[in-house]
Scaffold this motif. Sequence first.
Motif, PDB file in Angstrom:
ATOM      1  N   SER A 186      10.027  -1.314 -12.295  1.00 35.51           N
ATOM      2  CA  SER A 186       9.919  -2.626 -11.488  1.00 35.51           C
ATOM      3  C   SER A 186       9.369  -2.457 -10.090  1.00 35.51           C
ATOM      4  CB  SER A 186      11.464  -3.157 -11.523  1.00 35.51           C
ATOM      5  OG  SER A 186      11.405  -4.678 -10.929  1.00 35.51           O
ATOM      6  N   PHE A 187       8.671  -3.458  -9.823  1.00 36.82           N
ATOM      7  CA  PHE A 187       7.561  -3.380  -8.628  1.00 36.82           C
ATOM      8  C   PHE A 187       7.923  -4.887  -8.331  1.00 36.82           C
ATOM      9  CE2 PHE A 187       3.913  -1.417  -6.074  1.00 36.82           C
ATOM     10  CZ  PHE A 187       4.150  -2.424  -5.005  1.00 36.82           C
ATOM     11  N   SER A 239       8.143  -6.493   2.961  1.00 39.70           N
ATOM     12  CA  SER A 239       9.248  -5.658   2.073  1.00 39.70           C
ATOM     13  C   SER A 239       8.734  -5.874   0.578  1.00 39.70           C
ATOM     14  CB  SER A 239      10.589  -5.970   2.291  1.00 39.70           C
ATOM     15  OG  SER A 239      10.877  -7.253   1.856  1.00 39.70           O
ATOM     16  N   VAL A 240       9.192  -4.792  -0.110  1.00 42.46           N
ATOM     17  CA  VAL A 240       8.861  -4.862  -1.839  1.00 42.46           C
ATOM     18  C   VAL A 240      10.004  -3.930  -2.115  1.00 42.46           C
ATOM     19  CG1 VAL A 240       6.505  -4.723  -1.516  1.00 42.46           C
ATOM     20  CG2 VAL A 240       7.707  -2.488  -1.631  1.00 42.46           C
ATOM     21  N   PHE A 241      10.366  -4.308  -3.507  1.00 40.00           N
ATOM     22  CA  PHE A 241      11.654  -3.246  -4.287  1.00 40.00           C
ATOM     23  C   PHE A 241      11.054  -2.753  -5.221  1.00 40.00           C
ATOM     24  CE2 PHE A 241      13.019  -7.146  -1.783  1.00 40.00           C
ATOM     25  CZ  PHE A 241      14.223  -6.914  -1.215  1.00 40.00           C
ATOM     26  N   LEU A 242      11.427  -1.503  -5.536  1.00 41.93           N
ATOM     27  CA  LEU A 242      11.142  -0.670  -6.621  1.00 41.93           C
ATOM     28  C   LEU A 242      12.684  -0.358  -7.474  1.00 41.93           C
ATOM     29  CD1 LEU A 242       8.656   1.688  -5.239  1.00 41.93           C
ATOM     30  CD2 LEU A 242       8.195  -0.544  -6.131  1.00 41.93           C
ATOM     31  N   ALA A 243      12.250  -0.390  -8.433  1.00 41.17           N
ATOM     32  CA  ALA A 243      13.444   0.209  -9.381  1.00 41.17           C
ATOM     33  C   ALA A 243      12.950   1.168 -10.579  1.00 41.17           C
ATOM     34  CB  ALA A 243      14.570  -0.764  -9.976  1.00 41.17           C
ATOM     35  N   GLY A 244      13.755   1.985 -10.979  1.00 42.05           N
ATOM     36  CA  GLY A 244      13.285   3.154 -12.362  1.00 42.05           C
ATOM     37  C   GLY A 244      14.363   3.958 -12.575  1.00 42.05           C
ATOM     38  N   ASP A 245      14.077   5.101 -13.403  1.00 44.81           N
ATOM     39  CA  ASP A 245      15.018   5.919 -13.799  1.00 44.81           C
ATOM     40  C   ASP A 245      14.287   7.297 -13.939  1.00 44.81           C
ATOM     41  OD1 ASP A 245      13.761   5.992 -16.377  1.00 44.81           O
ATOM     42  OD2 ASP A 245      15.639   4.949 -17.336  1.00 44.81           O
ATOM     43  N   VAL A 246      15.177   8.275 -14.187  1.00 45.15           N
ATOM     44  CA  VAL A 246      14.643   9.646 -14.402  1.00 45.15           C
ATOM     45  C   VAL A 246      15.350  10.188 -15.542  1.00 45.15           C
ATOM     46  CG1 VAL A 246      14.811  12.112 -13.451  1.00 45.15           C
ATOM     47  CG2 VAL A 246      14.447  10.012 -11.909  1.00 45.15           C
ATOM     48  N   ARG A 247      14.697  10.905 -16.484  1.00 44.91           N
ATOM     49  CA  ARG A 247      15.254  11.540 -17.776  1.00 44.91           C
ATOM     50  C   ARG A 247      15.036  13.088 -17.557  1.00 44.91           C
ATOM     51  NH1 ARG A 247      17.766   6.720 -20.776  1.00 44.91           N
ATOM     52  NH2 ARG A 247      16.652   5.199 -19.803  1.00 44.91           N
ATOM     53  N   VAL A 248      16.032  13.538 -17.831  1.00 49.16           N
ATOM     54  CA  VAL A 248      15.734  15.115 -17.998  1.00 49.16           C
ATOM     55  C   VAL A 248      16.490  15.724 -19.227  1.00 49.16           C
ATOM     56  CG1 VAL A 248      15.910  15.411 -15.534  1.00 49.16           C
ATOM     57  CG2 VAL A 248      17.776  15.860 -16.714  1.00 49.16           C
ATOM     58  N   MET A 249      16.067  16.865 -19.818  1.00 46.68           N
ATOM     59  CA  MET A 249      17.003  17.498 -20.912  1.00 46.68           C
ATOM     60  C   MET A 249      17.631  18.669 -20.591  1.00 46.68           C
ATOM     61  SD  MET A 249      17.335  16.746 -24.308  1.00 46.68           S
ATOM     62  CE  MET A 249      16.008  15.636 -24.638  1.00 46.68           C
ATOM     63  N   ARG A 250      17.263  19.061 -19.173  1.00 46.12           N
ATOM     64  CA  ARG A 250      18.009  20.084 -18.625  1.00 46.12           C
ATOM     65  C   ARG A 250      18.756  19.661 -17.291  1.00 46.12           C
ATOM     66  NH1 ARG A 250      17.144  25.553 -18.918  1.00 46.12           N
ATOM     67  NH2 ARG A 250      15.028  25.315 -19.826  1.00 46.12           N
ATOM     68  N   VAL A 304       0.823  -1.272  -0.034  1.00 46.35           N
ATOM     69  CA  VAL A 304      -0.045  -0.120   0.186  1.00 46.35           C
ATOM     70  C   VAL A 304       0.835   1.268   0.008  1.00 46.35           C
ATOM     71  CG1 VAL A 304      -1.753   1.413   1.073  1.00 46.35           C
ATOM     72  CG2 VAL A 304      -1.897  -1.254   1.085  1.00 46.35           C
ATOM     73  N   ALA A 305       1.926   1.253   0.896  1.00 46.08           N
ATOM     74  CA  ALA A 305       2.733   2.451   0.765  1.00 46.08           C
ATOM     75  C   ALA A 305       3.612   2.652  -0.347  1.00 46.08           C
ATOM     76  CB  ALA A 305       3.846   2.211   1.990  1.00 46.08           C
ATOM     77  N   ALA A 306       3.893   1.323  -1.262  1.00 46.52           N
ATOM     78  CA  ALA A 306       4.609   1.558  -2.447  1.00 46.52           C
ATOM     79  C   ALA A 306       3.721   2.357  -3.443  1.00 46.52           C
ATOM     80  CB  ALA A 306       5.328   0.384  -2.893  1.00 46.52           C
ATOM     81  N   ALA A 307       2.345   1.617  -3.428  1.00 51.96           N
ATOM     82  CA  ALA A 307       1.351   2.282  -4.394  1.00 51.96           C
ATOM     83  C   ALA A 307       1.091   3.844  -4.091  1.00 51.96           C
ATOM     84  CB  ALA A 307       0.289   1.663  -4.127  1.00 51.96           C
ATOM     85  N   GLN A 308       1.244   4.368  -2.833  1.00 54.66           N
ATOM     86  CA  GLN A 308       1.062   5.681  -2.802  1.00 54.66           C
ATOM     87  C   GLN A 308       2.382   6.271  -3.191  1.00 54.66           C
ATOM     88  OE1 GLN A 308      -1.104   7.522  -0.896  1.00 54.66           O
ATOM     89  NE2 GLN A 308      -2.773   5.787  -0.471  1.00 54.66           N
TER      90      GLN A 308
END
Length: 399
Positions: A243-244, A256-267, A214-218
């Motif tokens: 990834s969830f 416990s749960v594990f999340l992974a991801g990324d951020v992309r920016v042009m500035r 529930v916390a990860a979904a939030q």
Amino acid sequence: MKNVQQKLQQRLKERESEIIELRRYMHQYPELSFKEEKTAKFIADFYEGKDCVVKTNVGDGYGITVDITGGLPGANLAIRADFDALPIQEDTPFSFASQTPGVMHACGHDGHTAYMMILADTLIELKAEIPGSIRVLHQPAEEIPPGGALGMIEAGCLDGIDHVLGAHVMTNMALGKIGYREGAIQTGRSTFKLKLQGKGGHGAAPQEANDTIVAAAQFITAVQTIVSRRINPADTVTVTIGSFDGAGIPNVIKDSVFLAGDVRVMRESNLAIVEAQFKQLLDGICQAFGLTYDLDYTSDYPVLMNDAELTQMAAKAFKKAKIENVTEVFRCEPQTPSEDFAYYAKVKPSSFFYIGATKEGEEAFPHHHPKFQIDEECLLIAARAMGSAVLEYQFNGIK
């Protein structure tokens, strides 16, 4: 220069079949980032006995530099091609499909290396007539941070170099088109891995547990507000949870749960803004749900910035050379993937351009797709485009 340009373009045309042969060989035997030992040897062996200076194991991977010294004084240019593959199972009908299970050239790096090898060899043939020097950067490990560029730079691959040029074949661009753009051309990136730790329990007694799902979904919902409420709407920014991992059974509350991801920016400055907001939201949600966390948050590839003057010179060269089968040289839109060529551009004025690789009417599979394919006509265009820019730079410089 005109005479040398004609010789170069004609010689590349004569060697088109060699480019394709090299590309198909490398396509059959792909190797993952930082593991390209056999590919590197194949490249280095190609230059054996040629009138150039070759260095191997440049950097913390299998980087190779090839120095071609012209017969006249002039500027020093570097040109780069990458040669790593991806952990993807190929799903194509080609006779030259990958022979390595689970590994595939699904981004075109085999094509980059093939055209660059023949271009370099042709420049070696003509070097007595060319001013200055050209350093070919055969770079490993573009796909995996920290990337192969950083190690090669730290090992001195840009020492004595004035400018750097690079190119990428693109399946989202029509065959016959060459794209260029000044300024920010590809995104900078951060990646994150996150473990949320709560208190497990029985599904029938949630009051006795601290529910990480529930916390990860939030949290997943909340981080999207970084883009919508903390970033200038005119800027390009994405936050992706890729990834969830919260697999369990219906009547057990996960501890416990594990999340992974990324951020992309042009500035570039937006990387710090996103990171600060990401951590602030994470702290708040964990406090609200009674959780702790373990976070690995890393900014890796910077925004790729094309030098305006060098880019205009390259675009002028493409048009001036009147390359056969090139239908348009145009100022393209920025590309949203990240690219470790950006590290070269932080050290030396650089330019990265794009070669269309999908014939009109054919299905274009995206890069990193199991069915990825390029129309091999793009390889000669890439060689001729890069060759025209090299000669324009060596003979006329940047004006």
